[in-house]
Design a protein around this motif. Sequence first.
Motif, PDB file in Angstrom:
ATOM      1  N   ASP A 198       0.845  -1.188   0.000  1.00 34.92           N
ATOM      2  CA  ASP A 198       0.000   0.000   0.000  1.00 34.92           C
ATOM      3  C   ASP A 198       0.885   1.244   0.000  1.00 34.92           C
ATOM      4  O   ASP A 198       2.119   1.145  -0.052  1.00 34.92           O
ATOM      5  N   ARG A 199       0.276   2.429   0.073  1.00 33.84           N
ATOM      6  CA  ARG A 199       1.063   3.666  -0.013  1.00 33.84           C
ATOM      7  C   ARG A 199       1.984   3.854   1.194  1.00 33.84           C
ATOM      8  O   ARG A 199       2.920   4.629   1.138  1.00 33.84           O
ATOM      9  N   ASP A 200       1.723   3.106   2.294  1.00 29.45           N
ATOM     10  CA  ASP A 200       2.607   3.158   3.465  1.00 29.45           C
ATOM     11  C   ASP A 200       3.611   2.011   3.462  1.00 29.45           C
ATOM     12  O   ASP A 200       4.237   1.729   4.480  1.00 29.45           O
ATOM     13  N   ASN A 201       3.744   1.347   2.334  1.00 23.88           N
ATOM     14  CA  ASN A 201       4.669   0.228   2.135  1.00 23.88           C
ATOM     15  C   ASN A 201       4.349  -1.003   2.977  1.00 23.88           C
ATOM     16  O   ASN A 201       5.225  -1.822   3.241  1.00 23.88           O
ATOM     17  N   ARG A 202       3.093  -1.133   3.400  1.00 22.61           N
ATOM     18  CA  ARG A 202       2.689  -2.371   4.080  1.00 22.61           C
ATOM     19  C   ARG A 202       2.408  -3.415   3.007  1.00 22.61           C
ATOM     20  O   ARG A 202       1.599  -3.178   2.094  1.00 22.61           O
ATOM     21  N   CYS A 205      -4.274  -2.702  -2.478  1.00 26.32           N
ATOM     22  CA  CYS A 205      -2.899  -2.192  -2.655  1.00 26.32           C
ATOM     23  C   CYS A 205      -2.641  -1.824  -4.110  1.00 26.32           C
ATOM     24  O   CYS A 205      -2.020  -0.790  -4.393  1.00 26.32           O
ATOM     25  N   THR A 258      -1.180   1.776  -5.319  1.00 26.51           N
ATOM     26  CA  THR A 258       0.193   1.962  -5.804  1.00 26.51           C
ATOM     27  C   THR A 258       0.435   1.433  -7.219  1.00 26.51           C
ATOM     28  O   THR A 258       1.352   1.900  -7.892  1.00 26.51           O
TER      29      THR A 258
END
Length: 167
Positions: A31-35, A68, A72
């Motif tokens: 996702d945009r928070d790199n999760r 996700c 992204t």
Amino acid sequence: MSADAAPGPVLDAGLADFIQHHVSMNAAARDRDNRPTVARAYGCRVAPDRRELTLLFPAGHCPALLACLAETGTLAVVFSRPSTHVTIQLKGRCTGSAPASAADRAVVDAYRISFIEELASLGYPPGFARAMVPPADTEWVAVGFAPETLYDQTPGPHAGRRMERRE
């Protein structure tokens, strides 16, 4: 090649064939928070020009992956053949998703047969192998994927090595 020309396909004909049969397929996105999130694919179709793939996922198993991809658009997919451990990883961009078509479901059916054969060749009983693949009446999602880079992930001294485009 001019700077305006589209790059050629990442896969050659041999690798395009490899990723469509007898392999385990796992896709990862973030996702945009790199999760990160991971989902297992149960079919892959390669476009005739080998510039885009269609990956098939059970709709109920991939909502986090689809979320996700909507955020992204980045996707990595690993294809690994259990009997040889030959493994490649493709990284690229999602080109969209849609409910699977009848043609997509035929790809899943062909994949189911080839993966059951692969596991049977390793001594797994057919019931075990069949349990690894969702049933035919599953609702499927088709995800378009444009691979941009290719990596050798076969265990050994070359694992992680970026491979050249293979036209």
